[in-house]
Design an enzyme around this catalytic site. Structure first.
Site, PDB file in Angstrom:
ATOM      1  N   THR A   1     -36.754  50.561  51.729  1.00 42.32           N
ATOM      2  CA  THR A   1     -36.984  50.535  50.339  1.00 42.32           C
ATOM      3  C   THR A   1     -38.461  50.829  49.663  1.00 42.32           C
ATOM      4  O   THR A   1     -38.424  51.237  48.356  1.00 42.32           O
ATOM      5  CB  THR A   1     -36.428  49.017  49.919  1.00 42.32           C
ATOM      6  OG1 THR A   1     -37.377  48.275  50.590  1.00 42.32           O
ATOM      7  CG2 THR A   1     -35.121  48.837  50.058  1.00 42.32           C
TER       8      THR A   1
ATOM      9  N   HIS B   1     -45.981  38.632  52.001  1.00 38.61           N
ATOM     10  CA  HIS B   1     -47.222  38.805  52.673  1.00 38.61           C
ATOM     11  C   HIS B   1     -48.502  38.643  51.471  1.00 38.61           C
ATOM     12  O   HIS B   1     -49.363  39.533  51.085  1.00 38.61           O
ATOM     13  CB  HIS B   1     -47.355  40.468  53.061  1.00 38.61           C
ATOM     14  CG  HIS B   1     -46.610  41.156  53.986  1.00 38.61           C
ATOM     15  ND1 HIS B   1     -46.242  40.545  55.197  1.00 38.61           N
ATOM     16  CD2 HIS B   1     -45.444  41.897  53.914  1.00 38.61           C
ATOM     17  CE1 HIS B   1     -45.537  41.030  55.738  1.00 38.61           C
ATOM     18  NE2 HIS B   1     -44.913  41.712  55.027  1.00 38.61           N
TER      19      HIS B   1
ATOM     20  N   GLU C   1     -38.071  44.937  57.799  1.00 35.07           N
ATOM     21  CA  GLU C   1     -36.811  45.372  57.065  1.00 35.07           C
ATOM     22  C   GLU C   1     -36.158  46.464  57.801  1.00 35.07           C
ATOM     23  O   GLU C   1     -35.148  46.482  57.926  1.00 35.07           O
ATOM     24  CB  GLU C   1     -37.280  46.096  55.614  1.00 35.07           C
ATOM     25  CG  GLU C   1     -35.869  46.452  54.897  1.00 35.07           C
ATOM     26  CD  GLU C   1     -36.627  47.423  53.762  1.00 35.07           C
ATOM     27  OE1 GLU C   1     -37.492  47.073  52.984  1.00 35.07           O
ATOM     28  OE2 GLU C   1     -36.093  48.783  53.404  1.00 35.07           O
TER      29      GLU C   1
HETATM   30  S1  SF4 Z   1     -36.540  45.979  47.890  1.00 30.96           S
HETATM   31 FE1  SF4 Z   1     -37.774  46.274  46.123  1.00 30.96          FE
HETATM   32  S2  SF4 Z   1     -37.118  44.411  44.775  1.00 30.96           S
HETATM   33 FE2  SF4 Z   1     -36.412  44.002  46.863  1.00 30.96          FE
HETATM   34  S3  SF4 Z   1     -38.091  42.831  47.723  1.00 30.96           S
HETATM   35 FE3  SF4 Z   1     -38.497  45.049  48.292  1.00 30.96          FE
HETATM   36  S4  SF4 Z   1     -40.008  45.881  46.845  1.00 30.96           S
HETATM   37 FE4  SF4 Z   1     -38.830  44.107  45.953  1.00 30.96          FE
END
Ligand code: SF4
EC number: 1.17.7.4
Length: 288
Positions: A165, A42, A129
């Site tokens: 995450t 982004h 995600e």
């Molecule tokens: S999970 Fe963590 S290390 Fe992986 S892309 Fe996302 S913010 Fe970055």
């Protein structure tokens, strides 16, 4: 005037790896078309540079346009299992830069779903995600993003809970407490990534000490928006900016201690340009 930069700010490991791979593919490419599925990060500056070099954005609903031999970069957010199968069938070469931390969440979900657990994802259901992770349990997950939503979960016999995450750590803990009341046999995994926790922790610490806080990152970047939320709890003069162009004298006037943090998709040069502009606005340095 003092400018303090959060101990952990800017590109995370997953994003750095994705960008380096994209540029590597451009360099070694022998005339084949390269696409990225959605914005690889982004960050408007990086996206515009990549598209100048021939990497075009394609959205999920347009994938039918790809033809055999085309290359497709799957970004760090990852995608569903169904999508990998579709691309394989079509003969598309996949350059997979799914972040290993996201892959881990997908694996947990896939494994538990096949063991008969209901899946609960704590995060934003519209975030790529989360949509991708949900695709590892045939889109059957309960996605909750607040305590209120967790209260609306049905009573479940057996469930596995994971986190987006980039979730704020405190949200995970609070929401998990409610989930525990809803599920008889619960297994849970705090899958908030290390980079996110470090960025959030250091931004929180820094925002307690400054007169104004700048959070640099794409306006659509979920981890940047969360950094802003964390900082504004401690510092009411918190600004989310994409780059130095958005800085105004008004923002820094009469501020002596200036804090800076940046989302995981923000390149170092953007942070450096912001620092230069602040010095210029404060009369310390000529703008170049
Ligand atoms: S999970 Fe963590 S290390 Fe992986 S892309 Fe996302 S913010 Fe970055």
């Amino acid at each position: 005037m003092k400018i303090l930069i959060a101990e952990y700010a800017g590109f995370c490991f997953g994003v750095k790896r994705a960008i380096e791979t994209a540029y590597y593919e451009i360099e070694k490419n022998s005339g084949r078309k390269i696409y990225m599925l959605g914005e690889i990060i982004h960050n408007p500056q990086v996206i515009s540079d990549l598209s100048k070099k021939g990497v075009n954005i394609i959205e999920e609903e347009e994938l039918d346009k790809l033809t055999e031999g085309d290359k497709l970069i799957i970004r760090s957010h990852g995608v569903s299992k169904k999508l990998y199968d579709f691309l394989a069938k079509k003969g598309i070469e996949v350059i997979d830069v799914t972040c290993p931390f996201v892959k881990k969440v997908q694996d947990i979900v896939y494994e538990h779903y096949h063991k008969g657990y209901s899946i609960i994802i704590v995060g934003d259901r519209n975030h790529p995600e989360v949509r991708g992770v949900n695709g590892w349990c045939d889109d059957t997950a309960y996605v909750v993003n607040s305590i209120e939503e967790a209260h609306k979960l049905p009573k479940l016999e057996k469930a596995c809970a994971v986190a987006q995450t980039t979730l704020i750590g405190r949200y995970w803990e609070d929401i998990l407490e409610v989930i525990k009341l809803k599920v008889k046999d619960l297994v849970f995994f705090n899958t908030i990534c290390d980079a996110t926790q470090k960025r959030q922790g250091s931004a929180e610490q820094l925002s307690k000490k400054v007169d104004v806080m700048f959070v640099i990152g794409g306006k659509h970047s979920s981890n940047t928006q969360k950094l802003k939320k964390i900082c504004e709890k401690n510092c009411k003069n918190t600004f989310h900016i994409e780059d130095a162009k958005e800085l105004t004298l008004e923002m820094v006037k009469d501020r002596e201690i200036i804090g800076i943090t940046a989302g995981a998709s923000t390149p170092d040069y953007v942070i450096e340009e912001v620092i230069k502009k602040i010095r210029f606005l404060k009369g310390e340095k000529e703008e170049e």
